[in-house]
Design an enzyme around this catalytic site. Structure first.
Site, PDB file in Angstrom:
ATOM      1  N   SER A 125       0.852  -1.195   0.000  1.00  0.00           N
ATOM      2  CA  SER A 125       0.000   0.000   0.000  1.00  0.00           C
ATOM      3  C   SER A 125       0.884   1.240   0.000  1.00  0.00           C
ATOM      4  O   SER A 125       2.033   1.190   0.483  1.00  0.00           O
ATOM      5  CB  SER A 125      -0.876   0.007   1.262  1.00  0.00           C
ATOM      6  OG  SER A 125      -1.543   1.242   1.405  1.00  0.00           O
ATOM      7  N   TYR A 176      -1.417   0.159  10.784  1.00  0.00           N
ATOM      8  CA  TYR A 176      -1.609  -0.286   9.388  1.00  0.00           C
ATOM      9  C   TYR A 176      -0.387   0.088   8.544  1.00  0.00           C
ATOM     10  O   TYR A 176       0.106  -0.726   7.759  1.00  0.00           O
ATOM     11  CB  TYR A 176      -2.891   0.318   8.807  1.00  0.00           C
ATOM     12  CG  TYR A 176      -3.169  -0.127   7.386  1.00  0.00           C
ATOM     13  CD1 TYR A 176      -3.442  -1.468   7.106  1.00  0.00           C
ATOM     14  CD2 TYR A 176      -3.141   0.773   6.326  1.00  0.00           C
ATOM     15  CE1 TYR A 176      -3.676  -1.894   5.793  1.00  0.00           C
ATOM     16  CE2 TYR A 176      -3.379   0.364   5.022  1.00  0.00           C
ATOM     17  CZ  TYR A 176      -3.646  -0.973   4.757  1.00  0.00           C
ATOM     18  OH  TYR A 176      -3.881  -1.391   3.464  1.00  0.00           O
TER      19      TYR A 176
END
Ligand code: NDP
Ligand code: 8X3
Length: 269
Positions: free
Chosen positions: A152, A165
């Site tokens: 990501s 995250y």
């Protein structure tokens, strides 16, 4: 022209929704053979049926929880048996897509919850390690096979509320880089595909089913779609066997940077 992926065995984790489900359909359209895993088996069965309709040579699915070593090992034993039922020791996997994962919550570190931190690190980091360890025996004797990890932009740039995250996806990036070094000389390719904001069930999961809050993330902007990422996965996996796409960062044109997203004003009548 025959696709380079025709009859190739593709294993996709997190195939019950979002990128994983779109990837299943996209590889199916190339005539590939699919092994699909996730926890929601009813959704997986639906994706497997759609994949057969889209042209998959075969589409098989089974429950998988990447947070549990026993589940991962049982899944790979099933995969081996499915690929080569008569001689499982000869089974060869062509593409492993480590996609299962996501975010839980958007709390600051001060407000963070143990169960969210543990869930994110379990699926996004340990899940990739476990799946890869279990799948490697089916890949190291198969030069030109590919491990495609879904990272990501969050693994490259931190944001408030994203500590765990972002750490998890930065972990995925480092696993990818270390693995490429470890596998040098085997012909196994290792890539990370790192998308920016994409409209899937990602935000619904992050906000624990709060659909209004999830919807606001994408309001007024054109995010990436699951199909965009699926197309990239097919392209990366179908490069000639000597070509390794190391790292691919992809964002919507509306997302110039993680904090800078262009949003159109709602039209007034
Ligand atoms: P979705 O929520 O739509 O899909 C996530 C998938 O992961 C589901 O199929 C889910 O299946 C599966 N999954 C989650 N936990 C587990 C687990 N423990 N074991 C097995 N499967 C699991 O979101 P996306 O498609 O967007 O997410 C896919 C990946 O892309 C994730 O790694 C996410 O972090 C990453 N990503 C997403 C971006 C976005 O903006 N959408 C951007 C960049 C990266 P089930 O619940 O049935 O187990
Ligand atoms: C998902 C993208 O920016 O919401 O990985 O973290 S972001």
């Amino acid at each position: 022209m025959t696709s380079a992926l025709k009859n190739k065995w593709i294993l996709i984790t997190g195939a019950s929704s979002g990128f994983g489900a779109a990837a299943a359909r996209a590889f199916a359209a190339e005539g590939a053979r699919l092994l699909l895993g996730a926890r929601r088996v009813d959704r997986l069965e639906q994706v497997a049926a759609e994949s057969r309709q889209a042209g998959a040579a075969e589409a098989h699915c089974r429950g998988l929880d990447v947070c549990q070593t026993a589940s991962v090992d049982a899944f790979l034993a099933w995969a081996r048996q499915t690929i080569t039922p008569r001689q499982p020791s000869d089974a060869r996997l062509d593409v492993l897509i480590n996609n299962a994962g996501g975010a839980l919550g958007l709390d600051t570190v001060a407000q963070g919850k143990d169960e969210d931190w543990e869930g994110m690190l379990q699926s996004n980091v340990l899940g990739v390690l476990r799946m890869t360890r279990a799948a490697l025996p089916l890949m190291v004797s198969n030069p030109g096979s590919s491990i495609l990890n879904i990272g990501s932009v969050a693994g490259r740039v931190a944001y408030e509320g994203g500590a765990a995250y972002c750490a998890a996806k930065a972990g995925e990036l480092m696993i990818t880089r270390a693995l490429r070094l470890e596998l040098n000389g085997t012909g196994v390719r290792v890539s990370t595909i790192d998308p920016g904001m994409a409209e899937t069930e990602f935000s619904l999961v992050r906000f624990k089913g709060d659909a209004d809050r999830a919807h606001k993330v994408y309001e007024g902007t054109q995010p990436l779609l699951a199909q965009d990422v699926a197309d990239i996965l097919v392209w990366v996996a179908s490069r000639p066997p000597h070509v390794n796409i190391d790292e691919l960062l992809v964002k919507s044109v509306d997302q110039a940077a993680i904090h800078k997203v262009f949003r159109r004003k709602p039209k007034t009548e």
